[in-house]
Design a protein around this motif. Structure first.
Motif: not given
Length: 243
Positions: A174-198
């Protein structure tokens, strides 16, 4: 020391980040870049995790492990069970296949086959031009980055997420294509598959904003940041001992 290295170091110092900002670049041709690893099967969120912790990593159609990210990056067509919504529904992420299909219809994706590789590394180690800066850190760190982005212009920031494909779509594509900042609270995938903390979230912005963001962070740390982190108003409330 390059300007990019200086800005990365200064930004991480001001915020007090324990890990690196990540530089992301999209490549229209596959090339084994010197100093970069091409690990076995990895999800996009996993190579992002590895880059924030100091590794230089390449992701391509040959080593990507997540079909949803491969679809979003334009590396490969989605399998039928994914595009139908059956897979996410079976995983318990959505209540029905129609909800999944509706969500997918809102997703920002790259043109199929246009990019053959994505390179990721700590921002302070980036040697070439980059496309997107991604930050995985505590919500308070992301708050200051977002405020720095509007420090000189004012206005409101609008973030969007499907709470699905947070790292690959929300804060990279989204930042690449739309050339804007974007933020996310995370998702099922990245919180299951990485060490991203709560307590950690993710944010991405086009690399062209980096200089202004760092300049504004320097201004914010003079007054605003010490006052907030000092919690003087909250301490005064505690001292009054009111119920």
């Amino acid at each position: 020391m390059s300007e990019l290295t200086q800005r990365a170091a200064l930004m991480e110092e001001i915020l007090g980040m324990p890990t690196s900002l990540v530089a992301v670049r999209f490549h229209e041709e596959f090339t084994r870049l010197p100093g970069y690893d091409l690990p076995d099967k990895r999800r996009y969120c996993q190579v992002l995790m590895e880059a924030r912790r100091g590794r230089r990593v390449l992701l391509s159609p040959g080593n990507i492990a997540c079909p949803a990210a491969a679809w979003a990056l334009g590396f490969d067509d989605p399998p039928p069970r994914l595009i139908s919504g059956e897979m996410p529904t079976a995983m318990g992420i959505f209540g029905n296949t129609e909800a999944v299909q509706h969500t997918f219809s809102t997703m920002q994706r790259l043109e199929m086959g246009r990019y053959k590789m994505v390179s990721l590394c700590p921002l302070e180690e980036a040697e070439d031009e980059i496309d997107v800066v991604v930050v995985e850190s505590m919500a308070e760190h992301l708050m200051w980055i977002a405020l720095a982005h509007v420090f000189k212009t004012g206005g409101r920031l609008h973030f969007d997420t499907a709470v699905l494909q947070a790292t690959c779509v929300d804060v990279t594509i989204t930042p690449f294509v739309q050339q804007r900042m974007n933020m996310s609270i995370g998702c099922y995938g990245c919180r299951e598959a990485t060490d991203l903390a709560e307590g950690e979230c993710v944010l991405g912005f086009p690399a062209r904003y980096l200089e202004d963001i760092v300049d504004s962070l320097e201004s914010l740390r003079e007054k605003a940041m010490p006052r907030v982190r000092g919690k003087n108003v909250y301490r005064a409330l505690l001292e009054r001992g009111e119920n």
